[in-house]
Design a protein around this motif. Structure first.
Motif, PDB file in Angstrom:
ATOM      1  N   ALA A   1      -7.849   5.256  -8.945  1.00 46.19           N
ATOM      2  CA  ALA A   1      -7.377   4.395  -7.857  1.00 46.19           C
ATOM      3  C   ALA A   1      -6.853   3.069  -8.406  1.00 46.19           C
ATOM      4  O   ALA A   1      -7.417   2.496  -9.341  1.00 46.19           O
ATOM      5  CB  ALA A   1      -8.499   4.144  -6.857  1.00 46.19           C
ATOM      6  N   VAL A   2      -5.765   2.582  -7.829  1.00 44.71           N
ATOM      7  CA  VAL A   2      -5.216   1.263  -8.149  1.00 44.71           C
ATOM      8  C   VAL A   2      -4.995   0.552  -6.822  1.00 44.71           C
ATOM      9  O   VAL A   2      -4.186   0.998  -6.002  1.00 44.71           O
ATOM     10  CB  VAL A   2      -3.884   1.366  -8.927  1.00 44.71           C
ATOM     11  CG1 VAL A   2      -3.353  -0.026  -9.233  1.00 44.71           C
ATOM     12  CG2 VAL A   2      -4.061   2.174 -10.196  1.00 44.71           C
ATOM     13  N   ASP A   3      -5.728  -0.553  -6.601  1.00 47.31           N
ATOM     14  CA  ASP A   3      -5.645  -1.216  -5.302  1.00 47.31           C
ATOM     15  C   ASP A   3      -4.660  -2.382  -5.325  1.00 47.31           C
ATOM     16  O   ASP A   3      -4.051  -2.703  -6.352  1.00 47.31           O
ATOM     17  CB  ASP A   3      -7.029  -1.688  -4.839  1.00 47.31           C
ATOM     18  CG  ASP A   3      -7.665  -2.703  -5.800  1.00 47.31           C
ATOM     19  OD1 ASP A   3      -6.956  -3.244  -6.675  1.00 47.31           O
ATOM     20  OD2 ASP A   3      -8.875  -2.961  -5.666  1.00 47.31           O
ATOM     21  N   LEU A   4      -4.506  -3.032  -4.160  1.00 49.29           N
ATOM     22  CA  LEU A   4      -3.551  -4.126  -4.029  1.00 49.29           C
ATOM     23  C   LEU A   4      -3.903  -5.299  -4.931  1.00 49.29           C
ATOM     24  O   LEU A   4      -3.013  -5.924  -5.520  1.00 49.29           O
ATOM     25  CB  LEU A   4      -3.495  -4.586  -2.570  1.00 49.29           C
ATOM     26  CG  LEU A   4      -2.845  -3.627  -1.571  1.00 49.29           C
ATOM     27  CD1 LEU A   4      -3.096  -4.093  -0.148  1.00 49.29           C
ATOM     28  CD2 LEU A   4      -1.357  -3.510  -1.833  1.00 49.29           C
TER      29      LEU A   4
ATOM     30  N   GLU B   1      -5.370  -5.358  -7.830  1.00 45.46           N
ATOM     31  CA  GLU B   1      -4.992  -5.077  -9.217  1.00 45.46           C
ATOM     32  C   GLU B   1      -3.483  -5.146  -9.400  1.00 45.46           C
ATOM     33  O   GLU B   1      -2.980  -5.632 -10.428  1.00 45.46           O
ATOM     34  CB  GLU B   1      -5.524  -3.710  -9.642  1.00 45.46           C
ATOM     35  CG  GLU B   1      -5.282  -3.399 -11.114  1.00 45.46           C
ATOM     36  CD  GLU B   1      -5.980  -2.139 -11.573  1.00 45.46           C
ATOM     37  OE1 GLU B   1      -5.669  -1.674 -12.677  1.00 45.46           O
ATOM     38  OE2 GLU B   1      -6.831  -1.622 -10.813  1.00 45.46           O
TER      39      GLU B   1
ATOM     40  N   THR C   1       3.369   0.085  -5.686  1.00 47.63           N
ATOM     41  CA  THR C   1       2.575   0.636  -4.589  1.00 47.63           C
ATOM     42  C   THR C   1       1.234   1.125  -5.121  1.00 47.63           C
ATOM     43  O   THR C   1       1.110   1.534  -6.273  1.00 47.63           O
ATOM     44  CB  THR C   1       3.300   1.810  -3.901  1.00 47.63           C
ATOM     45  OG1 THR C   1       3.630   2.804  -4.871  1.00 47.63           O
ATOM     46  CG2 THR C   1       4.568   1.343  -3.221  1.00 47.63           C
ATOM     47  N   THR C   2       0.236   1.077  -4.259  1.00 48.28           N
ATOM     48  CA  THR C   2      -1.114   1.458  -4.645  1.00 48.28           C
ATOM     49  C   THR C   2      -1.220   2.959  -4.883  1.00 48.28           C
ATOM     50  O   THR C   2      -0.353   3.733  -4.478  1.00 48.28           O
ATOM     51  CB  THR C   2      -2.130   1.055  -3.565  1.00 48.28           C
ATOM     52  OG1 THR C   2      -1.799   1.737  -2.343  1.00 48.28           O
ATOM     53  CG2 THR C   2      -2.112  -0.439  -3.338  1.00 48.28           C
ATOM     54  N   ARG C   3      -2.300   3.345  -5.542  1.00 47.10           N
ATOM     55  CA  ARG C   3      -2.581   4.764  -5.745  1.00 47.10           C
ATOM     56  C   ARG C   3      -4.020   5.033  -5.354  1.00 47.10           C
ATOM     57  O   ARG C   3      -4.940   4.299  -5.736  1.00 47.10           O
ATOM     58  CB  ARG C   3      -2.367   5.148  -7.214  1.00 47.10           C
ATOM     59  CG  ARG C   3      -2.523   6.639  -7.468  1.00 47.10           C
ATOM     60  CD  ARG C   3      -2.201   6.993  -8.910  1.00 47.10           C
ATOM     61  NE  ARG C   3      -3.198   6.471  -9.832  1.00 47.10           N
ATOM     62  CZ  ARG C   3      -3.101   6.566 -11.150  1.00 47.10           C
ATOM     63  NH1 ARG C   3      -2.043   7.119 -11.694  1.00 47.10           N
ATOM     64  NH2 ARG C   3      -4.060   6.079 -11.925  1.00 47.10           N
ATOM     65  N   ARG C   4      -4.204   6.075  -4.569  1.00 43.60           N
ATOM     66  CA  ARG C   4      -5.551   6.461  -4.157  1.00 43.60           C
ATOM     67  C   ARG C   4      -6.257   7.228  -5.269  1.00 43.60           C
ATOM     68  O   ARG C   4      -5.625   7.770  -6.176  1.00 43.60           O
ATOM     69  CB  ARG C   4      -5.493   7.319  -2.895  1.00 43.60           C
ATOM     70  CG  ARG C   4      -4.959   6.573  -1.673  1.00 43.60           C
ATOM     71  CD  ARG C   4      -4.860   7.501  -0.484  1.00 43.60           C
ATOM     72  NE  ARG C   4      -4.375   6.788   0.681  1.00 43.60           N
ATOM     73  CZ  ARG C   4      -5.148   6.166   1.562  1.00 43.60           C
ATOM     74  NH1 ARG C   4      -6.461   6.169   1.382  1.00 43.60           N
ATOM     75  NH2 ARG C   4      -4.633   5.565   2.601  1.00 43.60           N
TER      76      ARG C   4
ATOM     77  N   GLU D   1       0.838  -1.193   0.000  1.00 43.16           N
ATOM     78  CA  GLU D   1       0.000   0.000   0.000  1.00 43.16           C
ATOM     79  C   GLU D   1       0.877   1.250   0.000  1.00 43.16           C
ATOM     80  O   GLU D   1       0.579   2.236  -0.679  1.00 43.16           O
ATOM     81  CB  GLU D   1      -0.928  -0.012   1.215  1.00 43.16           C
ATOM     82  CG  GLU D   1      -2.000   1.044   1.147  1.00 43.16           C
ATOM     83  CD  GLU D   1      -3.051   0.849   2.211  1.00 43.16           C
ATOM     84  OE1 GLU D   1      -4.215   0.593   1.850  1.00 43.16           O
ATOM     85  OE2 GLU D   1      -2.706   0.963   3.398  1.00 43.16           O
TER      86      GLU D   1
ATOM     87  N   GLU E   1      -7.542  -8.701  -1.812  1.00 43.00           N
ATOM     88  CA  GLU E   1      -6.347  -9.105  -2.560  1.00 43.00           C
ATOM     89  C   GLU E   1      -5.824 -10.468  -2.141  1.00 43.00           C
ATOM     90  O   GLU E   1      -5.019 -11.071  -2.848  1.00 43.00           O
ATOM     91  CB  GLU E   1      -5.249  -8.061  -2.410  1.00 43.00           C
ATOM     92  CG  GLU E   1      -4.656  -7.934  -1.016  1.00 43.00           C
ATOM     93  CD  GLU E   1      -5.479  -7.030  -0.121  1.00 43.00           C
ATOM     94  OE1 GLU E   1      -5.135  -6.916   1.068  1.00 43.00           O
ATOM     95  OE2 GLU E   1      -6.465  -6.441  -0.612  1.00 43.00           O
TER      96      GLU E   1
END
Length: 375
Positions: free
Chosen positions: A235-238, A240, A224-227, A209, A262
């Motif tokens: 947003a890009v979560d874990l 994905e 790393t994720t993006r909010r 994250e 995830e």
């Protein structure tokens, strides 16, 4: 000129900007005075202000601000007062807002909480009033720039010396390992040490994250994720990121922390030929790891039977960490499998109290040795 430091616009970095500003002002300063001025200016412009000396201390892992004169630090032995006065509640709020801006986030009355990563890698969490009745609260966790070796973990009583061979064997023989424990027990520290044991010709892709893993390894690719942005997009979560990692020719896929849906992608990866994977999980003991996995997998719509089949087929070992009286240590080694009723279980093969000799469960320990020994 100094205004451009925070934006990264000045060639040579903050030190060069301060020196140039002093030169342009016509003042003459000695080397030590110039160094002190440079540190102070950098702390105010691109650092944590009066908190920066604490973050620069290599023994400090966490800095917590509960109020202007209520600052605490953790140097690995538990919380202790820092004896630092930050001024007024308005000064603390201003510091929190500035740090959030350095991390590219907004913090104000409309958005009174924030998670951000500062330019030096420090993780920031801040809460403003009225959510925090006493005023702005800050929690800062430093980024360790060097991974501990196993010998250093043994020296710090985080690992019994008799288990170093076991830990090395788990990595070399490509066991799928889950590192569990509560908050602040050293999960990331142990995970970075394990990754440093991965052969140098293997490609390691870490998914987090916010980046905390900095292993000693020549081929680490961090994701790393993006909010989401202010419009709620991007947003890009874990989950994905894990799916993308599978397409990046990984030798090892590492998930910094399983905390949601995830876990489905991680279990699927470990069941489709991606051996040697590692992940961390919040749990109170080895025995409750199955329930934690089931709860997280339920967020992804996985039924209990599917979780048991995927986890038992994909996971091999659980390394559980504990923290007692300020000491973090590897307390249990568990073997993942299914019981007679087909339910997911993690059997304790060995346990340690952080002080005396370790104990083993004969049958489970022997099975662990057959699968991943000798060590």
């Amino acid at each position: 000129m100094l205004a451009g430091v925070a934006g990264g616009e000045v060639p040579g970095g903050p030190d060069a900007a301060v020196r140039a500003a002093v030169r342009d002002s016509g003042r003459l300063l000695g080397s030590s005075a110039l160094h002190d001025l440079s540190r102070a200016a950098c702390a105010e412009l691109v650092g944590a202000g009066p908190l920066q000396p604490l973050l620069d201390d290599p023994t400090v892992t966490d800095v917590l601000v509960n109020g202007p004169d209520d600052v605490w630090v953790d140097r690995g032995g538990g919380l202790e007062r820092a004896g630092l006065d930050l001024g007024t509640p308005a000064d603390v709020r201003g510091l929190a807002v500035r740090l959030a801006a350095l991390g590219g986030r907004r913090l104000d009355d409309a958005v009174p909480t924030v998670d951000a990563r500062l330019p030096d890698g420090t993780r920031l969490h801040a809460v403003l009033e009225p959510l925090a009745e006493s005023g702005a609260l800050l929690s800062l966790r430093t980024l360790r720039l060097r991974a501990f070796t196993l010998d250093e973990l043994v020296e710090r009583r985080a690992l019994p010396p008799e288990w170093t061979g076991l830990v090395q064997a788990l990595v070399v023989r490509r066991a799928n390992v889950l590192v569990s424990g509560g908050t602040g027990t050293g999960k990331t520290t142990l995970l970075a040490a394990l990754l440093s044991l991965v052969p140098p010709d293997e490609r390691v892709i870490t998914v987090e994250e916010s980046r905390e893993l900095v292993p000693t390894h020549p081929h680490v690719v961090p994701l790393t994720t993006r909010r989401a942005n202010v419009e709620g997009a991007g947003a890009v979560d874990l989950a994905e990121l894990v799916r993308n990692a599978l397409r990046m020719r990984p030798d090892r896929i590492v998930l910094g922390e399983c905390r949601g849906a995830e876990v489905r992608e991680v279990l699927m990866a470990m069941n489709t030929g991606h051996d040697g994977g590692l992940a961390t999980l919040h749990a109170n003991a080895v025995g409750v790891v199955p329930a934690r996995l089931e709860a997280l997998a339920a967020l992804a719509g996985m039924p209990r039977e599917a979780v048991a089949a995927q986890a038992a087929g994909g996971l091999d070992v659980v390394l559980h960490l504990r923290r007692e009286q300020g000491t973090r240590f590897l307390a249990e080694v568990g073997l993942v499998g299914r019981d007679a009723q087909g339910e997911l279980e993690v059997r304790t093969a060995a346990r340690w109290d952080g002080r005396g000799p370790f104990g083993v469960d004969g049958a489970t320990w022997d099975e662990l040795a057959r699968r991943f020994g000798p060590w």
